[in-house]
Design a protein around this motif. Sequence first.
Motif, PDB file in Angstrom:
ATOM      1  N   TYR A 114       0.839  -1.202   0.000  1.00  0.00           N
ATOM      2  CA  TYR A 114       0.000   0.000   0.000  1.00  0.00           C
ATOM      3  C   TYR A 114       0.871   1.249   0.000  1.00  0.00           C
ATOM      4  O   TYR A 114       1.953   1.259   0.585  1.00  0.00           O
ATOM      5  N   TYR A 124       0.394   5.363   1.101  1.00  0.00           N
ATOM      6  CA  TYR A 124      -0.430   6.378   1.743  1.00  0.00           C
ATOM      7  C   TYR A 124       0.265   7.729   1.664  1.00  0.00           C
ATOM      8  O   TYR A 124       1.488   7.816   1.620  1.00  0.00           O
ATOM      9  N   GLY A 181      -4.815  12.373   9.037  1.00  0.00           N
ATOM     10  CA  GLY A 181      -4.614  10.940   8.995  1.00  0.00           C
ATOM     11  C   GLY A 181      -4.002  10.518   7.669  1.00  0.00           C
ATOM     12  O   GLY A 181      -3.573  11.356   6.865  1.00  0.00           O
ATOM     13  N   LEU A 182      -3.974   9.217   7.433  1.00  0.00           N
ATOM     14  CA  LEU A 182      -3.386   8.681   6.210  1.00  0.00           C
ATOM     15  C   LEU A 182      -4.466   8.504   5.145  1.00  0.00           C
ATOM     16  O   LEU A 182      -5.566   8.033   5.437  1.00  0.00           O
ATOM     17  N   LEU A 202      -5.199   6.761   1.303  1.00  0.00           N
ATOM     18  CA  LEU A 202      -4.691   5.708   0.447  1.00  0.00           C
ATOM     19  C   LEU A 202      -4.543   6.188  -0.994  1.00  0.00           C
ATOM     20  O   LEU A 202      -5.498   6.712  -1.579  1.00  0.00           O
ATOM     21  N   TYR A 229      -2.965   0.539  -4.014  1.00  0.00           N
ATOM     22  CA  TYR A 229      -2.630  -0.690  -3.329  1.00  0.00           C
ATOM     23  C   TYR A 229      -2.556  -1.835  -4.330  1.00  0.00           C
ATOM     24  O   TYR A 229      -3.126  -1.759  -5.425  1.00  0.00           O
ATOM     25  N   GLN A 275      -2.550  -6.241  -4.548  1.00  0.00           N
ATOM     26  CA  GLN A 275      -2.777  -7.510  -3.864  1.00  0.00           C
ATOM     27  C   GLN A 275      -1.786  -8.575  -4.309  1.00  0.00           C
ATOM     28  O   GLN A 275      -1.400  -9.447  -3.526  1.00  0.00           O
ATOM     29  N   MET A 296       1.156  -6.089   3.970  1.00  0.00           N
ATOM     30  CA  MET A 296       0.334  -6.959   4.806  1.00  0.00           C
ATOM     31  C   MET A 296       0.398  -8.372   4.252  1.00  0.00           C
ATOM     32  O   MET A 296       0.413  -8.572   3.038  1.00  0.00           O
ATOM     33  N   ARG A 329      -5.203 -12.110   3.711  1.00  0.00           N
ATOM     34  CA  ARG A 329      -6.592 -11.685   3.793  1.00  0.00           C
ATOM     35  C   ARG A 329      -7.240 -11.937   5.146  1.00  0.00           C
ATOM     36  O   ARG A 329      -8.381 -11.562   5.362  1.00  0.00           O
ATOM     37  N   GLN A 375      -1.207  -4.338   8.861  1.00  0.00           N
ATOM     38  CA  GLN A 375      -0.369  -3.554   7.958  1.00  0.00           C
ATOM     39  C   GLN A 375       0.809  -2.986   8.748  1.00  0.00           C
ATOM     40  O   GLN A 375       0.634  -2.350   9.783  1.00  0.00           O
ATOM     41  N   LYS A 390     -10.619  -1.730   8.976  1.00  0.00           N
ATOM     42  CA  LYS A 390     -10.345  -2.547   7.802  1.00  0.00           C
ATOM     43  C   LYS A 390     -11.632  -2.890   7.080  1.00  0.00           C
ATOM     44  O   LYS A 390     -12.629  -3.264   7.708  1.00  0.00           O
ATOM     45  N   THR A 425     -12.949  -7.200  -3.167  1.00  0.00           N
ATOM     46  CA  THR A 425     -11.872  -6.632  -3.965  1.00  0.00           C
ATOM     47  C   THR A 425     -11.051  -5.608  -3.195  1.00  0.00           C
ATOM     48  O   THR A 425      -9.970  -5.241  -3.625  1.00  0.00           O
ATOM     49  N   SER A 426     -11.555  -5.143  -2.067  1.00  0.00           N
ATOM     50  CA  SER A 426     -10.828  -4.099  -1.339  1.00  0.00           C
ATOM     51  C   SER A 426      -9.658  -4.657  -0.548  1.00  0.00           C
ATOM     52  O   SER A 426      -8.806  -3.908  -0.099  1.00  0.00           O
ATOM     53  N   TYR A 427      -9.636  -5.987  -0.317  1.00  0.00           N
ATOM     54  CA  TYR A 427      -8.461  -6.678   0.194  1.00  0.00           C
ATOM     55  C   TYR A 427      -7.786  -5.969   1.353  1.00  0.00           C
ATOM     56  O   TYR A 427      -6.639  -5.581   1.273  1.00  0.00           O
ATOM     57  N   GLY A 428      -8.506  -5.791   2.424  1.00  0.00           N
ATOM     58  CA  GLY A 428      -7.855  -5.313   3.627  1.00  0.00           C
ATOM     59  C   GLY A 428      -7.485  -3.854   3.615  1.00  0.00           C
ATOM     60  O   GLY A 428      -6.593  -3.446   4.370  1.00  0.00           O
ATOM     61  N   LYS A 429      -8.151  -3.056   2.791  1.00  0.00           N
ATOM     62  CA  LYS A 429      -7.904  -1.619   2.831  1.00  0.00           C
ATOM     63  C   LYS A 429      -8.203  -1.064   4.203  1.00  0.00           C
ATOM     64  O   LYS A 429      -9.178  -1.438   4.828  1.00  0.00           O
ATOM     65  N   LEU A 430      -7.351  -0.184   4.674  1.00  0.00           N
ATOM     66  CA  LEU A 430      -7.588   0.514   5.924  1.00  0.00           C
ATOM     67  C   LEU A 430      -8.053   1.935   5.639  1.00  0.00           C
ATOM     68  O   LEU A 430      -7.487   2.615   4.789  1.00  0.00           O
ATOM     69  N   PHE A 452      -8.342   5.441   7.704  1.00  0.00           N
ATOM     70  CA  PHE A 452      -7.811   6.032   8.926  1.00  0.00           C
ATOM     71  C   PHE A 452      -8.638   7.236   9.356  1.00  0.00           C
ATOM     72  O   PHE A 452      -9.134   8.003   8.517  1.00  0.00           O
TER      73      PHE A 452
END
Lengths: 114, 114
Positions: free
Chosen positions: A33, A35, A42-43, A45, A48, A50, A94, A97, A103, B92, B97-102, B104
């Motif tokens: 990812y 950021y 904050g962060l 995105l 990203y 996979q 990361m 899944r 992360q 999270k 499809t977003s696969y663990g996007k965070l 914040f």
Amino acid sequence: DGGITQSPKYLFRKEGQNVTLSCEQNLNHDAMYWYRQDPGQGLRLIYYSQIVNDFQKGDIAEGYSVSREKKESFPLTVTSAQKNPTAFYLCASMRGRVRSDIQYFGAGTRLSVL
Amino acid sequence: QKEVEQNSGPLSVPEGAIASLNCTYSDRGSQSFFWYRQYSGKSPELIMFIYSNGDKEDGRFTAQLNKASQYVSLLIRDSQPSDSATYLCAVKDAGGTSYGKLTFGQGTILTVHP
């Protein structure tokens, strides 16, 4: 030592110039990812990925580009189309899944405009 | 747009007190929740994560999750000056499809004064 390495630590961009930020991980993580963090924020995105040779836009992808040719590497290019690039850029990776997968972040690159 | 909200503070507590940091999120499908600590000029480091309703304790830190209220909090007991930092809440995505996007929050600045 396992971890995420970002380079350079500081970077300066001239008007109209493209610059590339490096991110390498030796954790054997699938996902990576990018950021952006602005002062007091904050962060957010940017992009990203996979798996190798696949990546998706995040919330603020305009003016940025990425590639994922190797599992270990996910470089970010800040193009001249990004008119306000001054920020702290953070790369993360990361393992997979599972909902408890975490992360982890590199040390960051601070980009400024000359 | 999925949102994560934190009180930006600053939150000031005396040494030895309990610091309480709060976070709300908009997406009911969110599966797991993370608290990161970020010292000035440094990258975020994970403090705790939680994905089941209730409390989770780790040393001086307790994370609390209430999915019905879409609320997650972090308690820091016996606060120390070294706890002074920005605390980022991250949520999270549920998967697909977003696969663990965070996503914040903007972070809460905590100051612990002697």
